[in-house]
Design an enzyme around this catalytic site. Structure first.
Site, mmCIF file in Angstrom:
data_model
loop_
_atom_site.group_PDB
_atom_site.id
_atom_site.type_symbol
_atom_site.label_atom_id
_atom_site.label_comp_id
_atom_site.label_asym_id
_atom_site.label_seq_id
_atom_site.Cartn_x
_atom_site.Cartn_y
_atom_site.Cartn_z
ATOM 1 N N HIS A 61 35.362 49.453 42.559
ATOM 2 C CA HIS A 61 35.561 48.368 43.522
ATOM 3 C C HIS A 61 36.554 47.323 43.032
ATOM 4 O O HIS A 61 36.653 47.026 41.851
ATOM 5 C CB HIS A 61 34.237 47.718 43.920
ATOM 6 C CG HIS A 61 33.447 47.140 42.782
ATOM 7 N ND1 HIS A 61 32.201 46.590 42.960
ATOM 8 C CD2 HIS A 61 33.705 47.025 41.459
ATOM 9 C CE1 HIS A 61 31.739 46.161 41.810
ATOM 10 N NE2 HIS A 61 32.640 46.406 40.892
ATOM 11 N N ASN A 62 37.334 46.829 43.998
ATOM 12 C CA ASN A 62 38.305 45.751 43.776
ATOM 13 C C ASN A 62 39.482 46.148 42.900
ATOM 14 O O ASN A 62 40.228 45.292 42.431
ATOM 15 C CB ASN A 62 37.628 44.504 43.183
ATOM 16 C CG ASN A 62 36.573 43.936 44.097
ATOM 17 O OD1 ASN A 62 35.380 44.092 43.856
ATOM 18 N ND2 ASN A 62 37.001 43.298 45.181
#
Length: 346
Positions: free
Chosen positions: A245-246
């Site tokens: 994620h991210n």
């Protein structure tokens, strides 16, 4: 690979290159130097393959200028400065021609929510699901059992194989290819500790993927926790790649099989991660960084170049001491060599 009979001149007209020999040479497919027959075209990248070229039975060859004179004695030619690149473009052109002969269909078992939008010429395989508010661009292929989640977007002329999942609100640009088993928009790995237990942190971001991205089989790209996970245009991921994620992946970066990037890391443009390379979280890799196979990146790399790092597993405090020592080995070697050097005669 076949797509009906073509004349050699048609390939040159479509893709360029210099035609040498009979442009009417009929071709029914592409093949390797060792397997090609009189109705195939093959390619030769350079002198190291000259022996195989001489034994080749292909009706036509793609060759560099340095081999044109010799090759012209045995077959018709397309002469180009980069035969491998020409072959890549030819393979795309040939397959696109073959697929153009296949009409787009919508299998009766496919489900399209009334509030979803499909562009012209979209193909839907058996048991494909297009959920509420999703949009699929014109000419895209959605394979069997593939799911496009609510409010997700798939651009024009994408090709999603069977059993692909695009999570809700995630977006793919135009001309993307996603192979079977890949998941775009799964939850990132986020949990808060509470008295020996783990409390899930809901992942509220999206995955945003640019144009001309290819994602191999069984890849996982996690949605962002708050901000979005971003894969810029032209990125190519091999099979079994994990993007947490991210993460931000810059344009035209490539990752080989089993590479993995932990959360909130930023990878620049035109980088490469070789097979099984790993990058831990919250790091930055500059544009043009190349990581060798099985290496583990544990700190940011702010200068372009090739990097390699493989170190045995150890108890952490011991590993840190050994790692510091290892970084000094070259200087230590130079000091020992200087001490061992015989004194100069006076």
């Amino acid at each position: 690979m076949t797509a009906g009979t073509l004349r050699l001149a048609e390939l040159v007209e479509a893709l360029g290159g210099e035609l040498v020999g009979d442009g009417a040479t009929p071709l029914q497919g592409l093949a390797s130097l060792t397997s090609a027959g009189p109705d195939h075209i093959a390619f030769v990248t350079g002198a190291k393959h000259a022996a195989a070229m001489r034994a080749c039975r292909a009706g036509a060859l793609i060759v560099p200028p340095s081999l044109a004179s010799e090759a012209a004695q045995q077959s018709a030619l397309i002469v180009t400065t980069d035969p491998y690149l020409y072959y890549a473009r030819l393979s795309q052109w040939w397959l696109a021609r073959q697929r153009a002969q296949e009409p787009a269909t919508r299998h009766p078992t496919a489900y399209v929510h009334p509030e979803a939008q499909l562009g012209e010429g979209v193909h839907l395989g058996a048991f494909a699901v297009i959920e509420s508010g999703a949009r699929v661009g014109a000419g895209s292929f959605i394979g069997a059992h593939t799911v496009i989640g609510a409010q997700a977007k798939v651009g024009d002329r994408c090709r999603l194989a069977a059993h692909v999942t695009v999570g809700e609100r995630c977006e793919l640009g135009a001309r993307c290819i996603v192979h079977s088993g890949s998941v775009i928009g799964s939850d990132g790995f986020g949990f808060a500790p509470e008295q020996g237990r783990w409390v899930k942190i809901e992942q509220l971001g999206r995955v945003l993927i640019g144009d001309d991205v290819e994602i191999g089989a069984n890849c996982t790209i996690d949605r962002g926790a708050l901000d979005d996970t971003v894969i810029e245009e032209g990125v190519k991921l091999d099979n079994l790649v994990h993007i947490a994620h991210n993460v931000f992946v810059g344009a035209h970066t490539v990752m080989a099989g089993c590479a993995a990037v932990a959360g909130s890391t930023r990878i620049g443009k035109h980088c490469t991660l070789a097979g099984d390379a790993k990058v831990i979280g919250h790091l930055t890799l500059a544009d043009g960084v190349h990581i060798s196979a099985c290496s583990v990146v544990t700190k940011s790399i702010l200068k372009p170049g090739m990097y390699t790092g493989i170190f045995p597993l150890d108890e952490h405090s011991s590993w840190e001491k050994n790692a510091v020592t290892l970084r000094q080995l070259f200087k230590l070697r130079e000091r020992v060599r200087a001490l061992e050097r015989p004194p100069e005669k006076t």
